[in-house]
Enzyme design. Structure first.
Site, PDB file in Angstrom:
ATOM      1  N   GLU A 144      31.047  -9.789  39.203  1.00  0.00           N
ATOM      2  CA  GLU A 144      31.820 -10.393  38.115  1.00  0.00           C
ATOM      3  C   GLU A 144      30.928 -10.667  36.910  1.00  0.00           C
ATOM      4  OE1 GLU A 144      33.976 -13.706  39.791  1.00  0.00           O
ATOM      5  OE2 GLU A 144      35.333 -12.345  40.866  1.00  0.00           O
ATOM      6  N   CYS A 186      42.483  -2.270  44.683  1.00  0.00           N
ATOM      7  CA  CYS A 186      43.346  -2.410  43.500  1.00  0.00           C
ATOM      8  C   CYS A 186      43.672  -1.024  42.951  1.00  0.00           C
ATOM      9  CB  CYS A 186      42.667  -3.279  42.441  1.00  0.00           C
ATOM     10  SG  CYS A 186      41.401  -2.428  41.478  1.00  0.00           S
ATOM     11  N   GLU A 209      34.719  -1.603  45.471  1.00  0.00           N
ATOM     12  CA  GLU A 209      34.906  -0.171  45.749  1.00  0.00           C
ATOM     13  C   GLU A 209      34.313   0.674  44.629  1.00  0.00           C
ATOM     14  OE1 GLU A 209      37.093  -2.610  45.592  1.00  0.00           O
ATOM     15  OE2 GLU A 209      38.897  -2.203  46.754  1.00  0.00           O
ATOM     16  N   ASN A 222      31.711  -6.796  44.804  1.00  0.00           N
ATOM     17  CA  ASN A 222      32.163  -7.033  43.437  1.00  0.00           C
ATOM     18  C   ASN A 222      31.098  -7.755  42.615  1.00  0.00           C
ATOM     19  OD1 ASN A 222      32.913  -9.135  45.259  1.00  0.00           O
ATOM     20  ND2 ASN A 222      34.442  -9.935  43.834  1.00  0.00           N
ATOM     21  N   CYS A 279      40.739   0.925  41.476  1.00  0.00           N
ATOM     22  CA  CYS A 279      39.841   1.444  42.519  1.00  0.00           C
ATOM     23  C   CYS A 279      40.451   2.626  43.252  1.00  0.00           C
ATOM     24  CB  CYS A 279      39.467   0.330  43.493  1.00  0.00           C
ATOM     25  SG  CYS A 279      38.312  -0.852  42.765  1.00  0.00           S
ATOM     26  N   CYS A 310      34.814  -4.078  40.561  1.00  0.00           N
ATOM     27  CA  CYS A 310      35.284  -4.211  41.941  1.00  0.00           C
ATOM     28  C   CYS A 310      34.274  -3.601  42.921  1.00  0.00           C
ATOM     29  CB  CYS A 310      36.616  -3.500  42.124  1.00  0.00           C
ATOM     30  SG  CYS A 310      38.020  -4.308  41.359  1.00  0.00           S
TER      31      CYS A 310
HETATM   32  N1  THU Z   1      38.260  -7.052  43.608  1.00  0.00           N
HETATM   33  C1  THU Z   1      37.558  -6.035  44.187  1.00  0.00           C
HETATM   34  O1  THU Z   1      36.327  -6.075  44.266  1.00  0.00           O
HETATM   35  N2  THU Z   1      38.252  -4.977  44.668  1.00  0.00           N
HETATM   36  C2  THU Z   1      39.605  -4.865  44.632  1.00  0.00           C
HETATM   37  O2  THU Z   1      40.131  -3.819  45.008  1.00  0.00           O
HETATM   38  C3  THU Z   1      40.431  -5.992  44.184  1.00  0.00           C
HETATM   39  C4  THU Z   1      39.701  -7.077  43.478  1.00  0.00           C
HETATM   40  C5  THU Z   1      37.522  -8.185  43.052  1.00  0.00           C
HETATM   41  C6  THU Z   1      37.571  -8.300  41.549  1.00  0.00           C
HETATM   42  C7  THU Z   1      37.272  -9.757  41.336  1.00  0.00           C
HETATM   43  O3  THU Z   1      35.866  -9.928  41.323  1.00  0.00           O
HETATM   44  C8  THU Z   1      37.842 -10.427  42.581  1.00  0.00           C
HETATM   45  O4  THU Z   1      38.066  -9.407  43.533  1.00  0.00           O
HETATM   46  C9  THU Z   1      39.155 -11.163  42.336  1.00  0.00           C
HETATM   47  O5  THU Z   1      40.063 -10.328  41.704  1.00  0.00           O
END
Ligand code: THU
Length: 152
Positions: free
Chosen positions: A49, A101, A60, A47, A104, A58
């Site tokens: 941010e 999520c 994925e 991920n 994704c 994210c």
């Molecule tokens: N996140 C992912 O990388 N993949 C997911 O499927 C769920 C959430 C990340 C987004 C954010 O940087 C952190 O997890 C908290 O939500």
């Protein structure tokens, strides 16, 4: 989809390694994803941010974008996802599997439909042995995809 894939442990290890490279200073939640391609190669992502929180990407989605940029969008057969709260050393922690999520799942569905196959989704914990396995079609039933637009 309950039997372990023969590459499962390797994919989980690759996802855990990828999570070490998460840029997640805001949530302090590191996620790693490892895609298995038809030729046996592995593509990873973590991920990313952003100070404008809603722009965060994210793991994925990052991994799928990297595969697609290499011309391999239609060649994804499985994905392992791990995630967990970061400790003081920025390592993901926790013994509960993390699943992709909703957004994704939709991004993975694009790869699945373009490849004409369902994807194995391996959801593992950052630490320990817990693993859940799903078909993407079970995580995103009745998905909207390229076929609905006459593509693929
Ligand atoms: N996140 C992912 O990388 N993949 C997911 O499927 C769920 C959430 C990340 C987004 C954010 O940087 C952190 O997890 C908290 O939500």
């Amino acid at each position: 989809m309950t039997d372990p894939h023969p590459r499962e442990r390797e994919l989980i290890a690759a996802a855990r390694d990828a999570a070490r490279r998460a840029h997640a200073p805001y949530s302090r939640f590191a996620v790693g994803a490892a895609l298995l391609l038809t030729d046996g190669s592995v593509v990873t992502g973590a991920n990313v941010e952003n100070a404008s929180y809603g722009l965060s990407l994210c793991a994925e989605t990052v991994a799928v974008a990297i595969a697609s940029s290499a011309g391999r969008l239609a060649d994804i057969v499985a994905v392992a996802v791990i995630g967990g709260a970061m400790d003081a050393a920025s390592h993901a922690t926790g013994s509960a599997p993390v699943g992709p999520c909703g957004r994704c799942r939709q991004v993975l569905n694009e790869a699945a439909q373009m490849g004409g196959r369902d994807l194995l989704v391996i959801c593992a914990a950052a630490e320990g042995e817990a693993v859940d396995r799903y078909a993407l079609s079970a995580l995103l039933p009745h998905a909207f995809g390229p076929a609905d637009l006459g593509i693929g």
